[in-house]
Each structure stands twice: as C-alpha cells, then as structure tokens.
Design a protein around this motif. Sequence first.
Motif, PDB file in Angstrom:
ATOM      1  N   ILE A  96     -37.271   3.210  14.970  1.00 49.75           N
ATOM      2  CA  ILE A  96     -37.116   1.821  15.085  1.00 49.75           C
ATOM      3  C   ILE A  96     -35.973   1.106  14.456  1.00 49.75           C
ATOM      4  O   ILE A  96     -35.558   1.329  13.402  1.00 49.75           O
ATOM      5  CB  ILE A  96     -38.331   1.098  14.282  1.00 49.75           C
ATOM      6  CG1 ILE A  96     -39.624   1.562  14.520  1.00 49.75           C
ATOM      7  CG2 ILE A  96     -38.584  -0.426  14.802  1.00 49.75           C
ATOM      8  CD1 ILE A  96     -40.952   1.312  14.025  1.00 49.75           C
ATOM      9  N   ALA A  97     -35.411   0.001  15.359  1.00 47.48           N
ATOM     10  CA  ALA A  97     -34.317  -0.708  14.999  1.00 47.48           C
ATOM     11  C   ALA A  97     -34.760  -2.282  14.588  1.00 47.48           C
ATOM     12  O   ALA A  97     -35.490  -2.732  15.501  1.00 47.48           O
ATOM     13  CB  ALA A  97     -33.011  -0.924  16.097  1.00 47.48           C
ATOM     14  N   VAL A  98     -34.484  -2.706  13.457  1.00 46.01           N
ATOM     15  CA  VAL A  98     -34.990  -4.017  13.049  1.00 46.01           C
ATOM     16  C   VAL A  98     -34.113  -4.950  12.446  1.00 46.01           C
ATOM     17  O   VAL A  98     -33.140  -4.569  11.614  1.00 46.01           O
ATOM     18  CB  VAL A  98     -36.341  -3.548  12.082  1.00 46.01           C
ATOM     19  CG1 VAL A  98     -37.089  -4.773  11.735  1.00 46.01           C
ATOM     20  CG2 VAL A  98     -37.156  -2.436  12.521  1.00 46.01           C
ATOM     21  N   PHE A  99     -34.240  -6.040  12.798  1.00 50.52           N
ATOM     22  CA  PHE A  99     -33.314  -6.972  12.039  1.00 50.52           C
ATOM     23  C   PHE A  99     -33.876  -7.312  10.595  1.00 50.52           C
ATOM     24  O   PHE A  99     -35.048  -7.333  10.559  1.00 50.52           O
ATOM     25  CB  PHE A  99     -33.109  -8.355  13.025  1.00 50.52           C
ATOM     26  CG  PHE A  99     -34.109  -9.184  13.272  1.00 50.52           C
ATOM     27  CD1 PHE A  99     -34.082 -10.578  12.328  1.00 50.52           C
ATOM     28  CD2 PHE A  99     -35.071  -8.989  14.120  1.00 50.52           C
ATOM     29  CE1 PHE A  99     -35.304 -11.294  12.634  1.00 50.52           C
ATOM     30  CE2 PHE A  99     -36.212  -9.639  14.210  1.00 50.52           C
ATOM     31  CZ  PHE A  99     -36.280 -10.668  13.910  1.00 50.52           C
ATOM     32  N   GLN A 100     -32.929  -8.308  10.014  1.00 48.20           N
ATOM     33  CA  GLN A 100     -33.392  -8.468   8.481  1.00 48.20           C
ATOM     34  C   GLN A 100     -34.499  -9.188   8.026  1.00 48.20           C
ATOM     35  O   GLN A 100     -35.423  -8.805   7.436  1.00 48.20           O
ATOM     36  CB  GLN A 100     -32.299  -9.222   7.801  1.00 48.20           C
ATOM     37  CG  GLN A 100     -32.412  -9.345   6.182  1.00 48.20           C
ATOM     38  CD  GLN A 100     -31.799 -10.463   5.752  1.00 48.20           C
ATOM     39  OE1 GLN A 100     -31.628 -11.440   6.011  1.00 48.20           O
ATOM     40  NE2 GLN A 100     -31.019 -10.126   4.551  1.00 48.20           N
ATOM     41  N   THR A 101     -34.944 -10.180   8.887  1.00 50.77           N
ATOM     42  CA  THR A 101     -36.126 -10.982   8.405  1.00 50.77           C
ATOM     43  C   THR A 101     -37.460 -10.070   8.769  1.00 50.77           C
ATOM     44  O   THR A 101     -38.120 -10.210   7.915  1.00 50.77           O
ATOM     45  CB  THR A 101     -36.362 -12.188   9.557  1.00 50.77           C
ATOM     46  OG1 THR A 101     -35.160 -12.899   9.287  1.00 50.77           O
ATOM     47  CG2 THR A 101     -37.656 -13.060   9.144  1.00 50.77           C
ATOM     48  N   ALA A 102     -37.297  -9.257   9.850  1.00 47.68           N
ATOM     49  CA  ALA A 102     -38.508  -8.276   9.976  1.00 47.68           C
ATOM     50  C   ALA A 102     -38.431  -7.225   9.115  1.00 47.68           C
ATOM     51  O   ALA A 102     -39.521  -6.783   8.672  1.00 47.68           O
ATOM     52  CB  ALA A 102     -38.439  -7.899  11.494  1.00 47.68           C
TER      53      ALA A 102
END
Length: 311
Positions: A96-102
């Motif tokens: 999974i690739a996820v951005f910071q808030t998530a």
Amino acid sequence: MLEMRRLRLLWELDARGTVAAVAEALNYTPSAVSQQLGQLEREAGVPLFRKVGRTLELTAAAEGLVAETAELLAGLERAEAELHRGRTELSGSIRIAVFQTAVLAIMPRALRMLRDAYPSLRVEMVQYEPETALRETWARSFDLVVAEQYPHHAAAHFAGLDREILTTDPIRLAVPWRGTVGEEFDRVTRIEQAAGLPWVMEPRGAASRHFAEQACRNAGFEPDVRFETADLQAHVRLIESGNAVAILPGLVHAQDRPRVRLIDLAGRPHRALFTAARESSGGHPALAAVRSVLSVVAADLEVRAEAAAAG
C-alpha cells in the motif's frame, strides 16, 4: 515462445521511459535490464528498439507487444484473484502507498485490525505523495493507494485504476489558541483577517498548496508564506507555537482535541480521501479485506474528528 518476465521489462520501459528508471523501479542493474531486453528482441525476431541519442525508443512492433503485454499482466492478476477466492484463509502480500495524513490517522489502527483478523496476510506500507503513488500503483509497484483530492484540484486519472471514496474531511483555517500569542492572532475569526500574518504551506505543486493559495486570493490577499514543509505535524507545531497560520484538513486533528483554533472557510470545503487499485486485481479477496478495514477506520475517524472540532 516469448518469456513473460522479459515482456514485463518491455512494458516497464514503455511506462517509465528509460532503462535506468526501469532498473531503479525493479531493483535491477541497468545492464541486466538491457541484456534481458536484447534477449527479448532476439526471441521476437523483429526490431523492437531504435537508439535515439542515449535512450531507446520502441518500434511499432514493440508498441503492439506492449499493448498485448498489458492485457497479459491484467489477465494474470485476474487469475491470481480467482485462485485466492477459493481459499478459506487470506494470505500473501498487499503493498500500500499512503500519504502522510493517512499514515498517522488511519493506518496504525487499520494495520492492527488486519493483523488480528488475517494473521497470514502480510501488509506492507510506504509513504508516498498521492500523484506519484497513483502512477506507481498503475505501474504495479503497489497493489493499493490511499490518496487525497482537494476541491477544484482533481488527482490524476490512470487508465485501469478504480476509485473508492474512503471519507471526506473539512478544510479549515488553523490559528493559535486565543491568549497564547498575541492580539494579531486572537482577532482572527475569518480568513480575510489573516492577510498580514505569516503562513506555513506545503511545497509548490502540492494540491493543498494550490488550494490554500487560491483560498487566500479569493479572500483578497496574497499569503505571506514564510515556512514551507510537507509535514503537516510541523504545520500544527508552528501554529500552536504562535509562528504561523495555515489551512489544514480535519484528519490532522483526528487523534485528540485540536491543539489549534479552527475557523470554517466560506462554503465549508471538504477534502476527499479515496483508495485506488487496478481493476484487474479488484476481485482479490485480500485487497477487498484491506479496503473494507480502511473504510471502517476512516468512517470512525470522521465522526471523532468532527466531535473533537466541535468540542
């Protein structure tokens, strides 16, 4: 017969543009990639490449082969999903690739729930900026991406990727608590009154930066951006310490009571969080399970963030 592994390298070359980029993405050496592509050309029996300067361009025959390879790769993913549907226990790996808030607000609880419910399933997570993550998921570096979309700033679409909305969260102006810094911050009750204050924003090119700049300009001023960082936790720290103001999404405050004062913007805009995966792998039960857990966590956080902001 053409070998699938070499066909995949050809597809990657078309997607990424250079042998060096393919090598970096797949953790090969450039010479190894070149050797395998040369072997593929010999097996094909027709020219697949032409040298243009220091780069390789694909011939018409290679472009046709790329299109067929895309169908083969999708077919393999559908076949794998079908195999896993017949199993009683979820296993394998999901990247999974996820951005910071998530990463901060959603993933810790989601990962724990997945580990408890599916102990044989390996979930790997990498922090990525949303637009890069979408492209890398399309290019099969990841199975799933958690991305964001700000109003009037659509995230890039890639053919063959589906989208499912996880949640939405309000976007608000964040300023220091009253009585902690000074009257210039205390008097702010709407964005127009923040015109002369220092701002912190994400780097140029980020969707949040574009949205924040447009919000200020629509309010009649150009923001004085003195601080620039992609780390939203650093934004919060700069605000609560009385050094800046910023426009922040609600999930930044989902874990506890906001450490800053939040002010609604005109129209009460919201940011959308969504997951995206390749349509060819969408039927994989492990992927469906991960998406289901992410949805449960996101829905609960949406309720908690609103309650915290109201409190």
